[in-house]
Design an enzyme around this catalytic site. Structure first.
Site, mmCIF file in Angstrom:
data_model
loop_
_atom_site.group_PDB
_atom_site.id
_atom_site.type_symbol
_atom_site.label_atom_id
_atom_site.label_comp_id
_atom_site.label_asym_id
_atom_site.label_seq_id
_atom_site.Cartn_x
_atom_site.Cartn_y
_atom_site.Cartn_z
ATOM 1 N N GLU A 295 0.849 -1.353 -0.010
ATOM 2 C CA GLU A 295 0.104 0.139 -0.060
ATOM 3 C C GLU A 295 0.908 1.338 -0.030
ATOM 4 O O GLU A 295 1.784 1.438 0.842
ATOM 5 C CB GLU A 295 -0.990 0.057 1.172
ATOM 6 C CG GLU A 295 -1.914 -0.812 1.409
ATOM 7 C CD GLU A 295 -2.983 -0.743 2.375
ATOM 8 O OE1 GLU A 295 -4.303 -1.038 2.266
ATOM 9 O OE2 GLU A 295 -2.373 -0.359 3.424
ATOM 10 N N CYS A 296 0.826 2.118 -1.147
ATOM 11 C CA CYS A 296 1.335 3.333 -1.098
ATOM 12 C C CYS A 296 3.016 3.170 -0.699
ATOM 13 O O CYS A 296 3.577 2.885 -1.929
ATOM 14 C CB CYS A 296 0.781 4.486 0.070
ATOM 15 S SG CYS A 296 1.146 6.200 -0.282
#
Length: 436
Positions: A327-328
């Site tokens: 994530e990210c």
């Protein structure tokens, strides 16, 4: 029976977090059990709440969560004496289009739970106008009740008197006024506050904030303004499917952005979580059946991540046979390369073709609704995932198969689709909830 209160303000940066921490610690010092929540998609503040109260804090979000989920999450406050929900941005600030149960505004949570709002007002550069702002917030939306005001950063006794008189004329209670006090300022960086776990002196800072606020704020009056609250039994829980039975979770200063309620939901569903540190050159647990790399600050540690051969080779070997999701910041580390703010290009793990750069900062911020075009750990094709994106990187290349069709809160399609290659997947948004 717990007493519930929402702490909000006209805008960001006026002292909501500091006041929340100070009140929580001051009441805890009096022997009360205090439970905090964070309204909105801020994953940093809950760790500060936990440091102040000794109890885990979670996010509640009216754009991403339905009422049943919010009721389930706030149910943890049943055994507390005081429950505080810290708002984000200004009281009524949300997105233009309604989400699952609201627009993401703090006012949604206040109305939903029936808790009055304690406003933090910074009257710097004004006097009587501060009362007009408070009165406007009080009257803006039926169903949102104002408990009163705490003034922050007042310039002088005369300044305080002018503002107090105006608020009194408007029929708004003033519970206290805080002079400027640099000793309780929380340090910041580009994604918000420097995280609680990175601040060795955070306990002392919160203690000083509690002492200072207790000296200038009527704690009994604030507590008396809170609403007696009888939590309603939640019809359902989080309805979250863990990404695996045994999850290898990256967790250190470079990988720390994951919503606490997600970890709790995974564990509640029977998953085991095995922690490893890429910065310590650790590989994911070989007995895990999935690996999850949260967001964080890989851009501040890119050189070390690039040099940690055991982590990189271990992750690649893991991805040969089992799913890996990022994530990210975790997504960026799964990519080919990351260029830091100084323009230095660092090789990442190469599980995906993504290449990102911080050399030319560009802010990406907002809610995301993703319809999966390919499966990812815990979710099948067609699943609708709600999350939030906040970073300053620029996409140099995103060549792999798109993971999802992603929209912002207005319904506009955005370019940050996420990626899939083999068993590796990644998204720029942090997962909050799945649409039911």
């Amino acid at each position: 029976m717990p007493a519930g209160l929402v702490i909000s303000a006209p805008a960001s940066g006026v002292g909501k977090t500091t006041l929340t921490l100070a009140l929580a610690r001051a009441w805890r010092n009096r022997g009360l059990h205090v439970q905090c929540f964070k309204s909105g998609p801020d994953y940093i503040d809950p760790a500060f709440h936990a440091a102040a109260t000794g109890r885990a804090s979670v996010n509640v979000d009216s754009w991403a969560m339905d009422r049943g989920t919010i009721a389930h999450l706030v149910g943890r406050g049943t055994d507390a004496d005081v429950v505080l929900a810290e708002g984000s941005m200004g009281l009524f600030d949300g997105v233009a289009a309604r989400g699952v149960s609201g627009t993401g505004a703090t006012a949604d949570i206040a109305e939903m739970l029936g808790w009055p709002v304690l406003l933090v007002i910074d009257p710097s550069g004004q006097a009587q106008t501060a009362a007009a702002i408070a009165a406007g917030l009080r009257d803006y939306r039926a169903g949102v009740r104002l408990a009163g005001v705490v003034l922050n950063r007042v310039a002088s006794p005369r300044h305080e008197d002018l503002v107090r008189r105006a608020l009194n004329d408007a029929g708004i209670a003033v519970f206290g006024a805080l002079p400027r006090h640099a000793e309780i300022s929380l340090p910041k960086r580009h994604l918000g506050l420097v995280q609680a776990e990175e601040q060795a002196e955070i306990g002392k800072l919160i203690d000083e904030a509690a002492r200072f606020v207790a000296e200038h704020v009527d704690l009994d009056a604030v507590l008396g303004s809170a609403a007696s609250w009888s939590p309603q039994p939640a019809a359902n829980g989080m309805n979250v499917t863990p990404p695996g039975q045994r999850i290898a979770l990256a967790r250190d200063a470079a990988f720390s952005f994951i919503y606490p309620h997600m970890l709790e939901a995974w564990r509640a569903a029977g998953a085991e979580i095995s922690i490893f540190s890429p910065l310590a050159d650790e590989a994911p647990d070989a007995s895990a059946d999935v690996c999850w790399l949260p967001g964080g600050y890989p851009e501040l540690h890119a050189g070390k991540i690039a040099a940690n051969a055991r982590f990189r080779s271990g992750l690649r070997a893991f991805a040969d046979t089992r799913p890996v999701h990022g994530e990210c910041g975790g997504y960026m580390v799964l990519g080919t390369a990351l260029t830091d703010a100084d323009g230095i290009r660092h090789e990442m793990t190469g599980l995906l073709g993504l290449e990102t750069s911080f050399a030319k900062r560009r802010m990406h911020l907002g809610y995301r609704l993703a319809a999966l075009a390919a499966p990812m750990p815990g979710h099948q094709v067609g699943a609708r995932l709600r999350g939030h994106e906040f970073h300053y990187s620029t996409i140099v290349a995103q060549p792999d198969t798109p993971l999802a069709v992603v929209h912002d809160a207005t319904g506009a399609v955005i370019a940050e689709t996420g990626s899939r290659r083999g068993l590796a997947t990644g998204t720029f948004f942090h997962l909050i909830a799945e649409d039911r």
